[in-house]
Write a protein that holds these residues in place. Structure first.
Motif, short mmCIF file in Angstrom:
data_model
loop_
_atom_site.label_atom_id
_atom_site.label_comp_id
_atom_site.label_asym_id
_atom_site.label_seq_id
_atom_site.Cartn_x
_atom_site.Cartn_y
_atom_site.Cartn_z
N VAL A 9 0.87 -1.17 0.00
CA VAL A 9 0.00 0.00 0.00
C VAL A 9 0.91 1.22 0.00
O VAL A 9 1.91 1.26 0.72
N ILE A 10 0.54 2.21 -0.81
CA ILE A 10 1.30 3.46 -0.93
C ILE A 10 0.39 4.60 -0.51
O ILE A 10 -0.67 4.79 -1.11
N ALA A 11 0.79 5.32 0.52
CA ALA A 11 0.00 6.45 1.01
C ALA A 11 0.80 7.73 0.82
O ALA A 11 1.99 7.78 1.15
N ILE A 12 0.14 8.74 0.29
CA ILE A 12 0.75 10.05 0.12
C ILE A 12 -0.05 11.04 0.95
O ILE A 12 -1.28 11.12 0.82
N VAL A 13 0.64 11.78 1.82
CA VAL A 13 -0.02 12.77 2.68
C VAL A 13 0.56 14.15 2.40
O VAL A 13 1.66 14.27 1.85
N ASP A 14 -0.17 15.18 2.84
CA ASP A 14 0.34 16.55 2.71
C ASP A 14 1.25 16.87 3.89
O ASP A 14 1.54 15.99 4.72
N ASP A 15 1.69 18.11 4.00
CA ASP A 15 2.65 18.47 5.05
C ASP A 15 2.05 18.42 6.46
O ASP A 15 2.78 18.40 7.44
N ALA A 16 0.72 18.35 6.55
CA ALA A 16 0.06 18.21 7.86
C ALA A 16 -0.24 16.75 8.18
O ALA A 16 -0.85 16.45 9.21
N GLY A 17 0.17 15.84 7.30
CA GLY A 17 -0.05 14.42 7.53
C GLY A 17 -1.42 13.92 7.12
O GLY A 17 -1.80 12.81 7.46
N LEU A 18 -2.15 14.74 6.37
CA LEU A 18 -3.50 14.35 5.93
C LEU A 18 -3.44 13.66 4.58
O LEU A 18 -2.72 14.08 3.67
#
Length: 136
Positions: free
Chosen positions: A31-40
């Motif tokens: 699984v590959i998860a990409i988050v923004d700089d706030a971890g969302l």
């Protein structure tokens, strides 16, 4: 005021595509998860055959890398070195596979990968992070 770069959905998909390509090349289900700089969460890709728990783990690795602004492998090494108090911090995931995503010296998000051995997750995450850096 300071100008701040932001990770776009197109950026996240490009990072995930490069990571998925590396995973598929090695026949690794992840699984590959990409988050923004706030971890969302911005984008999540689940390859066929991966264990269900990896969905949560990949997101946790990405969130930790974004919020702590460092690879989760560095957090893992700190804990392994005896700094157990780190485990009490919120959003800590001290397991390799999470990397900050940067643009022009700023952390704009992070990638988290889960599904195979942690060092293999790290290889997949690195391929994704390098795809964003190459665009930089």
């Amino acid at each position: 005021m300071k100008m701040k770069f932001a990770l776009t959905l197109a950026d996240a998909k490009r990072v995930a595509a490069a990571a998925a390509q590396e995973a598929k090349r090695n026949d690794w289900a992840v699984v590959i998860a990409i988050v923004d700089d706030a971890g969302l969460l911005v984008y999540l890709e689940r390859l066929d055959g991966v264990q269900p728990a990896s969905c949560d783990i990949a997101q946790a690795k990405a969130r930790a890398a974004a919020l702590f602004r460092r690879p989760t492998k560095a957090l893992e090494e700190t804990v392994a070195g005896g700094r157990l108090a780190l485990l009490s911090l919120p959003h800590i995931t001290p397991v390799e596979g999470g990397l900050p995503l940067t643009h022009d010296g700023q952390v704009v998000g992070a990638i988290g990968v889960s599904g195979v051995q942690s060092f293999e997750d790290g290889i997949v995450a690195k391929a994704g992070a390098e795809a964003l850096a190459a665009e930089g």
